[in-house]
Scaffold this motif. Structure first.
Motif, PDB file in Angstrom:
ATOM      1  N   GLN A  34       0.832  -1.199   0.000  1.00  0.00           N
ATOM      2  CA  GLN A  34       0.000   0.000   0.000  1.00  0.00           C
ATOM      3  C   GLN A  34       0.874   1.260   0.000  1.00  0.00           C
ATOM      4  O   GLN A  34       1.915   1.300   0.650  1.00  0.00           O
ATOM      5  CB  GLN A  34      -0.917   0.021   1.228  1.00  0.00           C
ATOM      6  CG  GLN A  34      -1.918  -1.107   1.276  1.00  0.00           C
ATOM      7  CD  GLN A  34      -2.809  -1.105   0.043  1.00  0.00           C
ATOM      8  OE1 GLN A  34      -3.533  -0.143  -0.203  1.00  0.00           O
ATOM      9  NE2 GLN A  34      -2.729  -2.161  -0.729  1.00  0.00           N
ATOM     10  N   PRO A  35       0.446   2.296  -0.737  1.00  0.00           N
ATOM     11  CA  PRO A  35       1.212   3.548  -0.746  1.00  0.00           C
ATOM     12  C   PRO A  35       1.357   4.110   0.672  1.00  0.00           C
ATOM     13  O   PRO A  35       0.402   4.095   1.450  1.00  0.00           O
ATOM     14  CB  PRO A  35       0.356   4.495  -1.596  1.00  0.00           C
ATOM     15  CG  PRO A  35      -0.512   3.603  -2.426  1.00  0.00           C
ATOM     16  CD  PRO A  35      -0.744   2.362  -1.598  1.00  0.00           C
ATOM     17  N   GLY A  36       2.555   4.546   1.012  1.00  0.00           N
ATOM     18  CA  GLY A  36       2.802   5.169   2.295  1.00  0.00           C
ATOM     19  C   GLY A  36       3.019   4.216   3.445  1.00  0.00           C
ATOM     20  O   GLY A  36       3.234   4.657   4.581  1.00  0.00           O
ATOM     21  N   TRP A  57       2.044   4.656   8.772  1.00  0.00           N
ATOM     22  CA  TRP A  57       1.731   5.227   7.456  1.00  0.00           C
ATOM     23  C   TRP A  57       2.359   6.609   7.329  1.00  0.00           C
ATOM     24  O   TRP A  57       2.365   7.381   8.279  1.00  0.00           O
ATOM     25  CB  TRP A  57       0.214   5.305   7.261  1.00  0.00           C
ATOM     26  CG  TRP A  57      -0.385   3.957   7.438  1.00  0.00           C
ATOM     27  CD1 TRP A  57      -0.911   3.407   8.582  1.00  0.00           C
ATOM     28  CD2 TRP A  57      -0.442   2.929   6.456  1.00  0.00           C
ATOM     29  NE1 TRP A  57      -1.295   2.120   8.368  1.00  0.00           N
ATOM     30  CE2 TRP A  57      -1.030   1.792   7.058  1.00  0.00           C
ATOM     31  CE3 TRP A  57      -0.065   2.848   5.125  1.00  0.00           C
ATOM     32  CZ2 TRP A  57      -1.237   0.601   6.366  1.00  0.00           C
ATOM     33  CZ3 TRP A  57      -0.287   1.673   4.431  1.00  0.00           C
ATOM     34  CH2 TRP A  57      -0.868   0.564   5.041  1.00  0.00           C
ATOM     35  N   ASP A  62      -2.650   8.221   3.244  1.00  0.00           N
ATOM     36  CA  ASP A  62      -2.178   6.857   2.971  1.00  0.00           C
ATOM     37  C   ASP A  62      -2.869   5.864   3.891  1.00  0.00           C
ATOM     38  O   ASP A  62      -3.299   4.788   3.460  1.00  0.00           O
ATOM     39  CB  ASP A  62      -0.657   6.756   3.180  1.00  0.00           C
ATOM     40  CG  ASP A  62       0.147   7.552   2.178  1.00  0.00           C
ATOM     41  OD1 ASP A  62      -0.338   7.774   1.047  1.00  0.00           O
ATOM     42  OD2 ASP A  62       1.268   7.960   2.534  1.00  0.00           O
ATOM     43  N   SER A  66      -5.610   2.804   2.809  1.00  0.00           N
ATOM     44  CA  SER A  66      -5.313   1.388   3.079  1.00  0.00           C
ATOM     45  C   SER A  66      -6.428   0.691   3.850  1.00  0.00           C
ATOM     46  O   SER A  66      -6.321  -0.503   4.133  1.00  0.00           O
ATOM     47  CB  SER A  66      -4.020   1.280   3.884  1.00  0.00           C
ATOM     48  OG  SER A  66      -4.222   1.716   5.223  1.00  0.00           O
TER      49      SER A  66
END
Length: 105
Positions: A34-36, A57, A62, A66
């Motif tokens: 997941q981003p971040g 995160w 972000d 998620s």
């Protein structure tokens, strides 16, 4: 930085190992992608039947983005562990953080 804290209680001790193994094998990679995503810590107290998961995160956005993946991971853990109570989930902004280097501990 932001954290999501998921707390589990009423875990049957005999289900903890299977739940942890399943999380590592089936859910962890989806969270890591997941981003971040900045990290995770999972802890258990086998005597009290409690567990926690803390995910880190980069931004609040972000963390929010998620949520679907985190909800799925929690649902899978609940399905395997069969705790007496539903997990409690809280979100926080990190205001102080200090991690010790393993060599200095």
């Amino acid at each position: 930085m932001h954290v999501r804290l998921s707390r589990f209680a009423g875990l049957p001790p005999e289900r903890i190992e299977d739940t942890v193994r399943e999380f590592k094998d089936e859910s962890l990679q989806a969270l890591e992608q997941q981003p971040g995503f900045r990290g995770i810590t999972v802890g258990v107290n086998r005597k009290s039947g409690k567990a926690l998961a803390v995910t880190l995160w980069e931004t609040e956005g972000d963390m929010r983005q998620s949520e679907k993946v985190a909800d799925e991971a929690r649902a899978q853990a609940v399905s395997t562990a069969k705790p007496e109570r539903e997990p409690i989930v809280d979100d926080y902004e990190v205001v102080v953080s200090r991690l010790m280097d393993a060599a200095r501990q």
